[in-house]
Write a protein that holds these residues in place. Sequence first.
Motif, PDB file in Angstrom:
ATOM      1  N   ALA A  16      88.271 -13.157 -71.660  1.00  0.00           N
ATOM      2  CA  ALA A  16      89.161 -12.891 -72.173  1.00  0.00           C
ATOM      3  C   ALA A  16      89.775 -12.441 -73.185  1.00  0.00           C
ATOM      4  CB  ALA A  16      89.894 -13.949 -72.085  1.00  0.00           C
ATOM      5  N   GLY A  17      88.263 -12.485 -73.761  1.00  0.00           N
ATOM      6  CA  GLY A  17      89.151 -12.403 -75.435  1.00  0.00           C
ATOM      7  C   GLY A  17      89.574 -12.857 -76.455  1.00  0.00           C
ATOM      8  N   PRO A  18      89.962 -12.580 -77.784  1.00  0.00           N
ATOM      9  CA  PRO A  18      89.756 -13.513 -78.841  1.00  0.00           C
ATOM     10  C   PRO A  18      91.380 -14.252 -78.636  1.00  0.00           C
ATOM     11  CG  PRO A  18      90.295 -11.630 -79.291  1.00  0.00           C
ATOM     12  CD  PRO A  18      89.723 -11.385 -78.415  1.00  0.00           C
ATOM     13  N   ASP A  19      92.301 -13.723 -77.989  1.00  0.00           N
ATOM     14  CA  ASP A  19      93.533 -14.347 -78.135  1.00  0.00           C
ATOM     15  C   ASP A  19      93.944 -15.430 -77.125  1.00  0.00           C
ATOM     16  OD1 ASP A  19      94.153 -12.257 -79.960  1.00  0.00           O
ATOM     17  OD2 ASP A  19      94.681 -10.621 -77.974  1.00  0.00           O
ATOM     18  N   ILE A  20      93.187 -15.776 -76.912  1.00  0.00           N
ATOM     19  CA  ILE A  20      93.497 -17.314 -76.038  1.00  0.00           C
ATOM     20  C   ILE A  20      92.253 -18.420 -76.624  1.00  0.00           C
ATOM     21  CG2 ILE A  20      93.102 -16.232 -73.977  1.00  0.00           C
ATOM     22  CD1 ILE A  20      90.131 -17.082 -73.321  1.00  0.00           C
ATOM     23  N   GLU A  21      92.214 -19.966 -76.176  1.00  0.00           N
ATOM     24  CA  GLU A  21      92.204 -21.081 -76.813  1.00  0.00           C
ATOM     25  C   GLU A  21      90.715 -21.209 -75.635  1.00  0.00           C
ATOM     26  OE1 GLU A  21      92.556 -22.764 -79.447  1.00  0.00           O
ATOM     27  OE2 GLU A  21      94.666 -21.058 -79.806  1.00  0.00           O
ATOM     28  N   ALA A  22      89.568 -20.592 -75.989  1.00  0.00           N
ATOM     29  CA  ALA A  22      88.762 -20.514 -75.243  1.00  0.00           C
ATOM     30  C   ALA A  22      88.207 -22.180 -75.299  1.00  0.00           C
ATOM     31  CB  ALA A  22      87.665 -19.905 -76.363  1.00  0.00           C
ATOM     32  N   LEU A  26      88.343 -24.371 -71.648  1.00  0.00           N
ATOM     33  CA  LEU A  26      86.985 -24.346 -71.289  1.00  0.00           C
ATOM     34  C   LEU A  26      86.649 -27.005 -71.161  1.00  0.00           C
ATOM     35  CD1 LEU A  26      84.178 -22.559 -72.855  1.00  0.00           C
ATOM     36  CD2 LEU A  26      85.086 -21.864 -71.061  1.00  0.00           C
ATOM     37  N   THR A  27      87.512 -27.001 -71.978  1.00  0.00           N
ATOM     38  CA  THR A  27      86.783 -28.778 -72.090  1.00  0.00           C
ATOM     39  C   THR A  27      88.056 -29.337 -71.428  1.00  0.00           C
ATOM     40  OG1 THR A  27      86.924 -28.676 -74.972  1.00  0.00           O
ATOM     41  CG2 THR A  27      87.662 -30.273 -73.175  1.00  0.00           C
ATOM     42  N   ALA A  50      93.458 -23.057 -62.290  1.00  0.00           N
ATOM     43  CA  ALA A  50      94.695 -23.512 -63.813  1.00  0.00           C
ATOM     44  C   ALA A  50      94.300 -22.984 -64.310  1.00  0.00           C
ATOM     45  CB  ALA A  50      94.260 -25.198 -63.256  1.00  0.00           C
ATOM     46  N   MET A  51      92.949 -22.288 -65.129  1.00  0.00           N
ATOM     47  CA  MET A  51      92.503 -22.162 -66.284  1.00  0.00           C
ATOM     48  C   MET A  51      92.841 -20.874 -65.983  1.00  0.00           C
ATOM     49  SD  MET A  51      88.954 -21.551 -68.360  1.00  0.00           S
ATOM     50  CE  MET A  51      88.347 -20.475 -66.587  1.00  0.00           C
ATOM     51  N   LEU A  52      92.451 -20.135 -64.657  1.00  0.00           N
ATOM     52  CA  LEU A  52      93.162 -18.580 -65.343  1.00  0.00           C
ATOM     53  C   LEU A  52      94.526 -18.609 -65.341  1.00  0.00           C
ATOM     54  CD1 LEU A  52      90.424 -17.492 -61.858  1.00  0.00           C
ATOM     55  CD2 LEU A  52      90.256 -17.314 -64.214  1.00  0.00           C
ATOM     56  N   GLU A  53      95.066 -19.558 -64.123  1.00  0.00           N
ATOM     57  CA  GLU A  53      96.547 -19.321 -64.762  1.00  0.00           C
ATOM     58  C   GLU A  53      96.938 -19.469 -66.033  1.00  0.00           C
ATOM     59  OE1 GLU A  53      97.995 -21.921 -61.753  1.00  0.00           O
ATOM     60  OE2 GLU A  53      97.257 -20.481 -59.843  1.00  0.00           O
ATOM     61  N   THR A  54      96.546 -20.489 -66.764  1.00  0.00           N
ATOM     62  CA  THR A  54      96.330 -20.056 -68.026  1.00  0.00           C
ATOM     63  C   THR A  54      96.652 -18.997 -68.634  1.00  0.00           C
ATOM     64  OG1 THR A  54      95.939 -23.003 -68.038  1.00  0.00           O
ATOM     65  CG2 THR A  54      96.008 -22.043 -70.078  1.00  0.00           C
ATOM     66  N   ILE A  55      95.591 -18.589 -68.966  1.00  0.00           N
ATOM     67  CA  ILE A  55      95.063 -17.673 -69.898  1.00  0.00           C
ATOM     68  C   ILE A  55      95.903 -16.120 -69.376  1.00  0.00           C
ATOM     69  CG2 ILE A  55      92.710 -15.531 -69.316  1.00  0.00           C
ATOM     70  CD1 ILE A  55      91.422 -17.270 -68.836  1.00  0.00           C
ATOM     71  N   ALA A  56      96.618 -15.927 -67.678  1.00  0.00           N
ATOM     72  CA  ALA A  56      97.418 -15.192 -66.936  1.00  0.00           C
ATOM     73  C   ALA A  56      98.636 -15.408 -68.493  1.00  0.00           C
ATOM     74  CB  ALA A  56      97.347 -15.083 -65.969  1.00  0.00           C
TER      75      ALA A  56
END
Length: 334
Positions: A16-22, A26-27, A50-56
């Motif tokens: 997903a790259g640097p534009d997300i709160e990785a 994960l936590t 849910a994580m994928l939807e947050t990324i999207a």
Amino acid sequence: MGYVTSLFLRKMVAAAGPDIEAAELLTEAGLQPAGPWDPKVMVPDTRYYAMLETIAAQIDATDLPLRVGASMRCDEYDALGLAWKAAPTLHGSLSRVERYARLWTSVVEYELREHDRGALFILHRAGPRRLGMRLSNEATLASTVSLARQVCPVPFAPLEVFVQHAAPDTIAHHEAFFDCPVRFDADLDALLVSHEALAQPNILGDEGISRYLVSHLDRELSEIVVDRPLLVEAKDAIAQALSEGTPKMAEIARGLGYSARSFHRRLSEHGMSFQTLAEETRRELAEGLLRDERHSLAEIAFLTGFAEQSSFTRAFKRWVGKTPATYRKDRLKA
């Protein structure tokens, strides 16, 4: 609720790259951001979706599943990856996944079905086709193509790719990656692979090594089947204790005849933590109770171990992507 390997979550976050709160993502999914990339650590599928939807919601995820698929490597799948490489042909590799995918996920089943142009490698995944699941399905198909390209001695592309959900705004990324027509709004999720590609000898194909790895995978698969009753018993015990609040692992272990340490070890052998098991039990119990109109939302919150209905609502929305009231309304309409 089912499970997927945490490897998939970590791959998605990395791609997903640097534009997300990785670290935050994960936590929230129950993983330590700096922890090891252990494919045997499992995560509930609802957390993954849910994580994928947050990324999207934070980036354009149109080509994210394709980038994740391209990043997959055979060696990351442990014995299953080695068995994929060692199979004599690509048909043999796909057959390994059809049989042993249960080692990596409990939410997907694969089918290798004969077709007049070759064979369909079909992805079966039950449940509401929420955005997270749709992205996951695309990543799974892309991963299969990527792994095939790593063992095929000639350039590989499927004849066609079929995807059940609607197409994104552009399918240029998909057609470029798969190098073939991609049919959205199809009746199934699948790759159509030609007879010629299926018969191609794998670069590292070795019958002897393949037989050894298959026997190893058979043992691992049998251990999962043996362990299942423990999880069923533990979930029953957790469900019965929830009305008293969140149960403690030591109490559940003692009721099942284990020490806390032994119980923790048995769960870990199954790629499971007590926290994950307790949350899955809560979710399944909540879904069952919501299908019965005799229980109010406040009662269901109490029966699933929440002190307040608002806490239950937040947790349920995180699990399934909708509030308990909306979930109940949708189920009653169905």
